[in-house]
Scaffold this motif. Structure first.
Motif, PDB file in Angstrom:
ATOM      1  N   ALA A 234      54.682  -5.260  22.980  1.00  0.00           N
ATOM      2  CA  ALA A 234      53.389  -5.213  21.835  1.00  0.00           C
ATOM      3  C   ALA A 234      52.295  -5.092  22.806  1.00  0.00           C
ATOM      4  O   ALA A 234      52.052  -5.645  23.944  1.00  0.00           O
ATOM      5  CB  ALA A 234      53.259  -6.131  21.002  1.00  0.00           C
TER       6      ALA A 234
ATOM      7  N   LEU B  51      59.473  -2.884  15.853  1.00  0.00           N
ATOM      8  CA  LEU B  51      58.959  -4.125  16.578  1.00  0.00           C
ATOM      9  C   LEU B  51      60.047  -4.884  17.041  1.00  0.00           C
ATOM     10  O   LEU B  51      60.298  -5.239  18.109  1.00  0.00           O
ATOM     11  CB  LEU B  51      58.265  -4.849  15.633  1.00  0.00           C
TER      12      LEU B  51
ATOM     13  N   PHE C 172      52.221  -4.179   8.583  1.00  0.00           N
ATOM     14  CA  PHE C 172      51.216  -5.206   8.683  1.00  0.00           C
ATOM     15  C   PHE C 172      50.737  -5.479   7.306  1.00  0.00           C
ATOM     16  O   PHE C 172      50.593  -5.007   6.518  1.00  0.00           O
ATOM     17  CB  PHE C 172      49.988  -4.772   9.259  1.00  0.00           C
TER      18      PHE C 172
ATOM     19  N   TYR D 248      63.526  -8.503  20.879  1.00  0.00           N
ATOM     20  CA  TYR D 248      62.520  -7.743  21.002  1.00  0.00           C
ATOM     21  C   TYR D 248      63.054  -6.780  22.043  1.00  0.00           C
ATOM     22  O   TYR D 248      63.645  -7.119  22.989  1.00  0.00           O
ATOM     23  CB  TYR D 248      61.268  -8.370  21.396  1.00  0.00           C
TER      24      TYR D 248
ATOM     25  N   HIS E  69      49.315  -9.447  11.339  1.00  0.00           N
ATOM     26  CA  HIS E  69      50.646  -9.958  11.086  1.00  0.00           C
ATOM     27  C   HIS E  69      51.748  -8.932  10.990  1.00  0.00           C
ATOM     28  O   HIS E  69      51.355  -8.128  10.050  1.00  0.00           O
ATOM     29  CB  HIS E  69      50.631 -11.146  10.043  1.00  0.00           C
ATOM     30  N   TRP E  70      52.679  -8.911  11.651  1.00  0.00           N
ATOM     31  CA  TRP E  70      53.709  -8.095  11.429  1.00  0.00           C
ATOM     32  C   TRP E  70      54.975  -8.441  10.583  1.00  0.00           C
ATOM     33  O   TRP E  70      55.114  -9.586  10.232  1.00  0.00           O
ATOM     34  CB  TRP E  70      54.690  -7.766  12.587  1.00  0.00           C
TER      35      TRP E  70
ATOM     36  N   THR F 220      58.752  -7.338   8.925  1.00  0.00           N
ATOM     37  CA  THR F 220      59.801  -6.439   9.237  1.00  0.00           C
ATOM     38  C   THR F 220      60.967  -7.044   8.326  1.00  0.00           C
ATOM     39  O   THR F 220      60.967  -8.121   7.700  1.00  0.00           O
ATOM     40  CB  THR F 220      60.344  -6.666  10.521  1.00  0.00           C
TER      41      THR F 220
ATOM     42  N   TYR G 133      58.376  -2.076  11.115  1.00  0.00           N
ATOM     43  CA  TYR G 133      57.320  -3.199  10.860  1.00  0.00           C
ATOM     44  C   TYR G 133      56.343  -2.660  10.138  1.00  0.00           C
ATOM     45  O   TYR G 133      55.852  -1.212  10.200  1.00  0.00           O
ATOM     46  CB  TYR G 133      57.046  -3.850  12.044  1.00  0.00           C
TER      47      TYR G 133
ATOM     48  N   GLU H  28      54.935   2.513   7.419  1.00  0.00           N
ATOM     49  CA  GLU H  28      55.788   1.806   8.423  1.00  0.00           C
ATOM     50  C   GLU H  28      55.806   2.365   9.827  1.00  0.00           C
ATOM     51  O   GLU H  28      55.582   3.475  10.271  1.00  0.00           O
ATOM     52  CB  GLU H  28      57.439   1.957   7.893  1.00  0.00           C
TER      53      GLU H  28
ATOM     54  N   SER I 125      53.465 -13.557  13.760  1.00  0.00           N
ATOM     55  CA  SER I 125      51.957 -13.636  13.941  1.00  0.00           C
ATOM     56  C   SER I 125      51.415 -14.183  15.409  1.00  0.00           C
ATOM     57  O   SER I 125      52.414 -14.934  15.999  1.00  0.00           O
ATOM     58  CB  SER I 125      51.216 -14.527  13.093  1.00  0.00           C
TER      59      SER I 125
END
Length: 652
Positions: free
Chosen positions: A429, A413, A402, A425, A389-390, A392, A400, A409, A381
């Motif tokens: 984003a 992410l 939400f 990562y 909010h992702w 995964t 990911y 999907e 988040s």
């Protein structure tokens, strides 16, 4: 009989044998690391300071030889190695490789791209000798006198070896493999070759639970040359809390599309080879990414080549084993396999299975979040400005969705196959400046599990490995845009469900979601809408239960104007709290607090999973409580009012 020394894990007798329980976590691990061309640490998680061990390292994002090093090959400051592509044999006093071992990691030195090239990615499969799992015989110096003669060695595997890998360490030669389910003991495979099994015309090996006998016919015991053998057990049930579980299984299957192989456990590592056709040795593990539905990829390497990681849809894992995909390249051939069980050691503290990390760095390529354990579920988040909010999962390769949206999907992410204890990562984003909050959860018996499956359109029993009746289920279609389904113990009898992306109360009923109350091993789904179980759609479930001292799923009743003390059975309070009002026809958001942002006697920042709003920092709705948490008298009706019923998940 020639007796070759073989050290096994001390006290490795399992609970049934009177010693401490032994788990797969204690004897096998897959570690991922990034090279630095200098002195590096590999987080094996295993104690290599005693007993026998094997570490098998492979470069993932480039082409280079497999590197195998073990406890028997010590010479000077380095351990020796030998390559699967046979470019060399034993390396004496090599300046690149393992140079020291510890209780939970080992160190790598040098800049050779084979094990430690700068910024390069590596996988390390680590084995610790223990009865019922793995042992090393040798190295021995050959005394062979020619074809037709045999030599017998003792071993400490405690059961008859099911898979044996031989390698000559003094000379360049093939890696010979014997498997219990080959056509007969006169047949052999070669780990460094793609060819199927070959027939030597005479028996090559035999074994008991204490001895291994080999023939001289493949030069495995040639005069004055040294060799070593790695022995693997199969289905020897002496592990786990009660000493009645197996952690490794070797077997055979016919690769007919749709064939399911029932191991009795979910694997974390697979070695697969076609024996009646030319095809490579597949190496698959759940750290690099194992396909978890029929149309999802598994990252694989070939044991017989120096090539890099690739992906393949031939095999996907299930909670009870693995399955051959319907469009597999393996079709209609016979295969042998070795499978190793997924980690399942019970935690002793909440910090082993849940951690919150707040990251004040802009989210860009290379941002790393370290949870201190391998995360299986991750909620991310942004706290400084509003953003969805992702959520995964490692089983889905970090792809990911939400929590506040019905969307299907999206692309990855975060890539869970980049680091052992981290999420790294791999993309930037949108609107990514600000402070991020990361909740990391680890699958473990009694606490949390993650299940992925493909829908059938008809009643479906979904297996899981929670080892407890799920008290909270988060269910989502990954393929199509449909609402989240949340089911929980207080609603099972009514058949009603909640929506994670809505503040609404329970709705539905009958058999709209499950056909019966879930059990400690299965969830029985109905054949209703695409939200639940549509044919050809992929789904994911996050399952939670109460694990004493670790987690608590429950409900409490509100009391207007008074604080409500919620006893979770903890001894040092809750570090994570999620609350949702579940009265019918009454709204209530999905509130989340954590101890990193603050669960204190004062204002406590919260986020709401069902919306993308900024976090709220100027309210005091929860307070610390040594046994769990307290909902304050100033909390709104969504959290505390007379006649209200509230679902919560708390983690110590």
């Amino acid at each position: 009989m020639s007796v070759i020394g073989s050290n096994v894990l001390a006290g490795a007798s399992g609970a049934a044998g009177g010693g401490d329980p032994l788990y797969v976590d204690d004897v096998f691990s897959t570690a991922l690391y990034t090279g630095n061309a200098s002195s590096n640490t590999v987080p094996s998680g295993l104690d290599f300071t005693e007993g026998s061990w094997l570490s098998w390292i492979k470069l993932r994002n480039g082409s280079d030889s497999h590197f195998l090093s073990d406890s028997t090959q010590k010479t000077g400051v380095c351990f020796d190695s030998f390559a699967s592509d046979r470019t060399y044999g034993k390396q004496t006093q090599e300046t690149t490789g393992i140079n020291a071992v510890g209780a939970s990691s080992y160190s790598i030195q040098g800049s050779n791209a084979q094990v430690n090239g700068n910024t390069k990615k590596y996988v390390s499969w680590n084995f610790k000798a223990a009865p019922g799992f793995f042992d090393i015989v040798g190295p021995w110096t050959g005394n062979g006198s020619g074809s037709g003669t045999t030599r017998t060695f003792s071993h400490n595997l405690g059961s008859t070896p099911a898979l044996i890998i031989f390698k000559k360490t003094s000379h360049t030669d093939n890696w010979f493999v014997f498997h219990k389910d080959q056509t007969s003991s006169s047949y052999y495979l070669m780990l460094d070759q793609t060819v199927g099994e070959s027939n030597a015309g005479t028996s090559l090996w035999s074994a008991t639970d204490t001895t291994l006998t080999i023939a001289d016919d493949l030069n495995l015991n040639i005069l004055n040359q040294t060799s070593i053998a790695y022995l693997f057990a199969s289905d020897d049930a002496q592990f786990g809390t009660d000493g009645d579980e197996s952690i490794i299984k070797c077997g055979k299957f016919e690769a007919v599309p749709g064939t399911a192989v029932n191991l009795g456990f979910e694997p974390q590592f697979l070695l697969v080879k076609t024996i009646d056709s030319t095809r490579g040795w597949f190496l698959i593990d759940n750290m690099r990414g194992v396909g978890a539905t029929t149309n999802s990829n598994s990252e694989y390497l070939f044991a017989n080549t120096a090539g890099s990681d690739d992906d393949n849809r031939s095999i996907f894992i299930t909670p009870t084993g693995f399955e051959v995909a319907t469009y597999t390249s393996f079709a209609n051939n016979t295969h042998i396999y070795m499978a190793i069980r997924r980690p399942h050691k019970p935690p002793t503290a909440g910090t082993e299975v849940y951690k919150t990390v707040q990251n004040n760095t802009t989210l860009i390529n290379g941002t790393v979040v370290d949870f201190g354990f391998t995360p299986d579920m991750h909620i991310a988040s942004r706290t400084t400005t509003g953003m969805a909010h992702w959520i995964t999962a490692r089983l889905t390769g970090g792809r990911y969705m939400f929590t506040s949206s019905a969307s299907n999907e999206g692309a990855s992410l975060s890539s869970y196959n980049k680091g052992q204890t981290t999420v790294e990562y791999t993309g930037t984003a949108a609107n990514d400046s600000g402070t991020y909050l990361h909740h990391g959860f680890k699958r473990t018996p009694g606490f949390m599990d993650v299940v992925t499956f493909s829908g059938t359109g008809s009643n479906l029993a979904v297996n899981h490995n929670l080892d407890a009746i799920p008290e909270l289920i988060l269910h989502k279609n990954r393929t199509s845009s449909t609402n989240w389904i949340v089911s929980t113990t207080p609603l099972y009898s009514s058949g009603k469900i909640l929506n994670l992306s809505s503040n609404g109360g329970p709705f539905g009923g009958g058999t709209g979601f499950m056909t019966s109350t879930p059990t400690a091993s299965q969830i029985s789904l109905s054949s209703s809408s695409s939200t639940v179980n549509a044919s050809g759609n992929n789904y994911i479930q996050y399952l939670f239960a109460t694990l004493p001292g670790i987690s608590k799923v429950g409900s409490y009743s509100g009391n207007t104007g008074y604080a409500v003390n919620v006893n979770c059975g903890f001894t040092n309070g809750a570090r994570f709290i999620m609350i949702k009002r579940i009265d019918e026809d009454v709204t209530g958001d999905w509130y989340v607090w954590d101890s990193v942002r603050g669960i204190v006697s004062g204002n406590d920042p919260y986020l709401q999973l069902n919306n993308a709003d900024n976090q709220v920092t100027n309210t005091d709705y929860v307070d610390p409580n040594i046994y769990g948490f307290t909902v304050t008298s100033s909390a709104p009706a969504a959290l505390n009012t007379s006649g209200g019923t509230y679902l919560f998940l708390a983690i110590a």
